[in-house]
Design a protein around this motif. Structure first.
Motif, PDB file in Angstrom:
ATOM      1  N   VAL A  14     -75.758 -24.531  22.319  1.00 49.26           N
ATOM      2  CA  VAL A  14     -74.749 -24.482  23.379  1.00 49.26           C
ATOM      3  C   VAL A  14     -75.167 -23.438  24.398  1.00 49.26           C
ATOM      4  O   VAL A  14     -75.532 -22.320  24.045  1.00 49.26           O
ATOM      5  CB  VAL A  14     -73.368 -24.123  22.788  1.00 49.26           C
ATOM      6  CG1 VAL A  14     -72.345 -23.940  23.886  1.00 49.26           C
ATOM      7  CG2 VAL A  14     -72.919 -25.193  21.805  1.00 49.26           C
ATOM      8  N   LEU A  15     -75.115 -23.822  25.662  1.00 48.64           N
ATOM      9  CA  LEU A  15     -75.283 -22.899  26.781  1.00 48.64           C
ATOM     10  C   LEU A  15     -74.123 -23.179  27.722  1.00 48.64           C
ATOM     11  O   LEU A  15     -73.956 -24.312  28.186  1.00 48.64           O
ATOM     12  CB  LEU A  15     -76.613 -23.113  27.506  1.00 48.64           C
ATOM     13  CG  LEU A  15     -77.889 -22.722  26.750  1.00 48.64           C
ATOM     14  CD1 LEU A  15     -79.126 -23.084  27.562  1.00 48.64           C
ATOM     15  CD2 LEU A  15     -77.905 -21.246  26.417  1.00 48.64           C
ATOM     16  N   GLY A  16     -73.314 -22.169  27.967  1.00 48.46           N
ATOM     17  CA  GLY A  16     -72.113 -22.387  28.769  1.00 48.46           C
ATOM     18  C   GLY A  16     -71.193 -23.346  28.036  1.00 48.46           C
ATOM     19  O   GLY A  16     -70.934 -23.182  26.850  1.00 48.46           O
ATOM     20  N   GLU A  17     -70.717 -24.356  28.727  1.00 48.93           N
ATOM     21  CA  GLU A  17     -69.836 -25.362  28.128  1.00 48.93           C
ATOM     22  C   GLU A  17     -70.581 -26.627  27.728  1.00 48.93           C
ATOM     23  O   GLU A  17     -69.971 -27.610  27.315  1.00 48.93           O
ATOM     24  CB  GLU A  17     -68.713 -25.716  29.102  1.00 48.93           C
ATOM     25  CG  GLU A  17     -67.789 -24.555  29.390  1.00 48.93           C
ATOM     26  CD  GLU A  17     -66.699 -24.924  30.372  1.00 48.93           C
ATOM     27  OE1 GLU A  17     -66.555 -26.102  30.735  1.00 48.93           O
ATOM     28  OE2 GLU A  17     -65.968 -24.018  30.797  1.00 48.93           O
ATOM     29  N   ALA A  18     -71.903 -26.615  27.854  1.00 52.64           N
ATOM     30  CA  ALA A  18     -72.694 -27.813  27.568  1.00 52.64           C
ATOM     31  C   ALA A  18     -73.336 -27.742  26.184  1.00 52.64           C
ATOM     32  O   ALA A  18     -73.734 -26.679  25.714  1.00 52.64           O
ATOM     33  CB  ALA A  18     -73.772 -27.995  28.625  1.00 52.64           C
ATOM     34  N   LEU A  19     -73.430 -28.896  25.561  1.00 53.49           N
ATOM     35  CA  LEU A  19     -74.128 -29.055  24.288  1.00 53.49           C
ATOM     36  C   LEU A  19     -75.479 -29.678  24.593  1.00 53.49           C
ATOM     37  O   LEU A  19     -75.559 -30.734  25.222  1.00 53.49           O
ATOM     38  CB  LEU A  19     -73.325 -29.967  23.351  1.00 53.49           C
ATOM     39  CG  LEU A  19     -73.989 -30.341  22.030  1.00 53.49           C
ATOM     40  CD1 LEU A  19     -74.207 -29.106  21.157  1.00 53.49           C
ATOM     41  CD2 LEU A  19     -73.141 -31.372  21.298  1.00 53.49           C
ATOM     42  N   GLY A  68     -70.716 -27.821  17.398  1.00 53.29           N
ATOM     43  CA  GLY A  68     -69.375 -28.054  17.918  1.00 53.29           C
ATOM     44  C   GLY A  68     -69.353 -29.094  19.022  1.00 53.29           C
ATOM     45  O   GLY A  68     -70.024 -28.933  20.034  1.00 53.29           O
ATOM     46  N   LEU A  69     -68.584 -30.151  18.805  1.00 52.58           N
ATOM     47  CA  LEU A  69     -68.501 -31.236  19.779  1.00 52.58           C
ATOM     48  C   LEU A  69     -67.336 -31.064  20.752  1.00 52.58           C
ATOM     49  O   LEU A  69     -67.434 -31.465  21.910  1.00 52.58           O
ATOM     50  CB  LEU A  69     -68.353 -32.583  19.066  1.00 52.58           C
ATOM     51  CG  LEU A  69     -69.496 -33.009  18.142  1.00 52.58           C
ATOM     52  CD1 LEU A  69     -69.135 -34.303  17.440  1.00 52.58           C
ATOM     53  CD2 LEU A  69     -70.788 -33.144  18.912  1.00 52.58           C
ATOM     54  N   SER A  70     -66.260 -30.474  20.298  1.00 50.73           N
ATOM     55  CA  SER A  70     -65.059 -30.430  21.140  1.00 50.73           C
ATOM     56  C   SER A  70     -65.185 -29.391  22.249  1.00 50.73           C
ATOM     57  O   SER A  70     -65.834 -28.358  22.088  1.00 50.73           O
ATOM     58  CB  SER A  70     -63.819 -30.156  20.294  1.00 50.73           C
ATOM     59  OG  SER A  70     -63.901 -28.877  19.722  1.00 50.73           O
ATOM     60  N   ARG A  96     -72.673 -42.401  18.897  1.00 48.21           N
ATOM     61  CA  ARG A  96     -71.884 -41.498  18.050  1.00 48.21           C
ATOM     62  C   ARG A  96     -71.024 -40.552  18.883  1.00 48.21           C
ATOM     63  O   ARG A  96     -69.874 -40.303  18.539  1.00 48.21           O
ATOM     64  CB  ARG A  96     -72.810 -40.700  17.129  1.00 48.21           C
ATOM     65  CG  ARG A  96     -73.502 -41.567  16.085  1.00 48.21           C
ATOM     66  CD  ARG A  96     -74.398 -40.755  15.207  1.00 48.21           C
ATOM     67  NE  ARG A  96     -75.228 -41.601  14.364  1.00 48.21           N
ATOM     68  CZ  ARG A  96     -75.947 -41.157  13.350  1.00 48.21           C
ATOM     69  NH1 ARG A  96     -75.956 -39.877  13.042  1.00 48.21           N
ATOM     70  NH2 ARG A  96     -76.668 -41.981  12.639  1.00 48.21           N
ATOM     71  N   LEU A  97     -71.589 -40.042  19.958  1.00 46.17           N
ATOM     72  CA  LEU A  97     -70.838 -39.145  20.839  1.00 46.17           C
ATOM     73  C   LEU A  97     -69.659 -39.879  21.467  1.00 46.17           C
ATOM     74  O   LEU A  97     -68.555 -39.345  21.523  1.00 46.17           O
ATOM     75  CB  LEU A  97     -71.752 -38.576  21.932  1.00 46.17           C
ATOM     76  CG  LEU A  97     -72.771 -37.543  21.456  1.00 46.17           C
ATOM     77  CD1 LEU A  97     -73.880 -37.381  22.483  1.00 46.17           C
ATOM     78  CD2 LEU A  97     -72.089 -36.215  21.138  1.00 46.17           C
ATOM     79  N   LYS A  98     -69.897 -41.089  21.911  1.00 48.60           N
ATOM     80  CA  LYS A  98     -68.838 -41.887  22.529  1.00 48.60           C
ATOM     81  C   LYS A  98     -67.717 -42.156  21.523  1.00 48.60           C
ATOM     82  O   LYS A  98     -66.525 -42.007  21.832  1.00 48.60           O
ATOM     83  CB  LYS A  98     -69.405 -43.193  23.070  1.00 48.60           C
ATOM     84  CG  LYS A  98     -68.423 -44.004  23.851  1.00 48.60           C
ATOM     85  CD  LYS A  98     -69.079 -45.216  24.484  1.00 48.60           C
ATOM     86  CE  LYS A  98     -68.031 -46.013  25.241  1.00 48.60           C
ATOM     87  NZ  LYS A  98     -68.602 -47.170  25.898  1.00 48.60           N
ATOM     88  N   LYS A  99     -68.102 -42.518  20.308  1.00 45.74           N
ATOM     89  CA  LYS A  99     -67.120 -42.785  19.254  1.00 45.74           C
ATOM     90  C   LYS A  99     -66.305 -41.527  18.920  1.00 45.74           C
ATOM     91  O   LYS A  99     -65.127 -41.605  18.612  1.00 45.74           O
ATOM     92  CB  LYS A  99     -67.834 -43.303  18.001  1.00 45.74           C
ATOM     93  CG  LYS A  99     -66.918 -43.775  16.930  1.00 45.74           C
ATOM     94  CD  LYS A  99     -67.690 -44.407  15.777  1.00 45.74           C
ATOM     95  CE  LYS A  99     -66.755 -44.898  14.713  1.00 45.74           C
ATOM     96  NZ  LYS A  99     -67.467 -45.530  13.605  1.00 45.74           N
ATOM     97  N   ALA A 100     -66.954 -40.361  19.047  1.00 41.87           N
ATOM     98  CA  ALA A 100     -66.279 -39.092  18.756  1.00 41.87           C
ATOM     99  C   ALA A 100     -65.472 -38.594  19.956  1.00 41.87           C
ATOM    100  O   ALA A 100     -64.809 -37.558  19.871  1.00 41.87           O
ATOM    101  CB  ALA A 100     -67.315 -38.043  18.349  1.00 41.87           C
ATOM    102  N   GLY A 101     -65.540 -39.317  21.077  1.00 37.98           N
ATOM    103  CA  GLY A 101     -64.777 -38.949  22.253  1.00 37.98           C
ATOM    104  C   GLY A 101     -65.364 -37.815  23.077  1.00 37.98           C
ATOM    105  O   GLY A 101     -64.659 -37.151  23.833  1.00 37.98           O
ATOM    106  N   VAL A 102     -66.663 -37.602  22.948  1.00 36.78           N
ATOM    107  CA  VAL A 102     -67.345 -36.542  23.687  1.00 36.78           C
ATOM    108  C   VAL A 102     -67.823 -37.125  25.014  1.00 36.78           C
ATOM    109  O   VAL A 102     -68.406 -38.204  25.039  1.00 36.78           O
ATOM    110  CB  VAL A 102     -68.536 -35.978  22.887  1.00 36.78           C
ATOM    111  CG1 VAL A 102     -69.256 -34.895  23.642  1.00 36.78           C
ATOM    112  CG2 VAL A 102     -68.049 -35.461  21.537  1.00 36.78           C
ATOM    113  N   PRO A 103     -67.620 -36.376  26.139  1.00 30.55           N
ATOM    114  CA  PRO A 103     -68.028 -36.907  27.452  1.00 30.55           C
ATOM    115  C   PRO A 103     -69.524 -37.078  27.604  1.00 30.55           C
ATOM    116  O   PRO A 103     -70.310 -36.428  27.024  1.00 30.55           O
ATOM    117  CB  PRO A 103     -67.516 -35.864  28.432  1.00 30.55           C
ATOM    118  CG  PRO A 103     -67.273 -34.632  27.664  1.00 30.55           C
ATOM    119  CD  PRO A 103     -67.066 -35.052  26.234  1.00 30.55           C
TER     120      PRO A 103
END
Length: 103
Positions: A14-19, A68-70, A96-103
């Motif tokens: 994680v850097l800033g708010e980005a994964l 952390g995804l959220s 997987r990210l889409k299914k988990a609701g991650v932008p």
């Protein structure tokens, strides 16, 4: 005699708010501005992104979940290589990210 233990590769950070998801160190180019080529430096934001082997989707997914995804503003597919060279892994992670609701 001591045995050296290799550090686990950094597959998500994680850097800033980005994964950021580190998919590969393989690249077909030798860009002179790339720190890997110019300086032999594989670090970004204090993370050593050198990969000895290409990780599978399950490995990267586990690392992403641990990081952390959220609350992520974005997900960046990266590494010191070209992530689309690992297109199957990249697409599986997108699903997987889409299914988990991650932008």
């Amino acid at each position: 005699m001591t045995s050296a233990t290799a550090a686990a590769p950094v597959l998500a950070y994680v850097l800033g708010e980005a994964l950021y998801l580190n998919l590969t160190s393989a690249c077909t180019l030798r860009c002179t501005f790339c720190p890997k080529i110019r300086d032999g430096d594989f670090t970004v934001g204090g993370y050593d992104l050198r990969l000895e082997a290409a990780p599978g989707a399950d490995e990267v997914w586990a690392a992403a979940c641990a990081a952390g995804l959220s609350g992520r503003a974005e997900v960046v597919f990266t590494g010191f290589g070209e992530p689309t060279r690992r297109l199957e892994v990249l697409l599986e992670l997108v699903r997987r990210l889409k299914k988990a609701g991650v932008p």
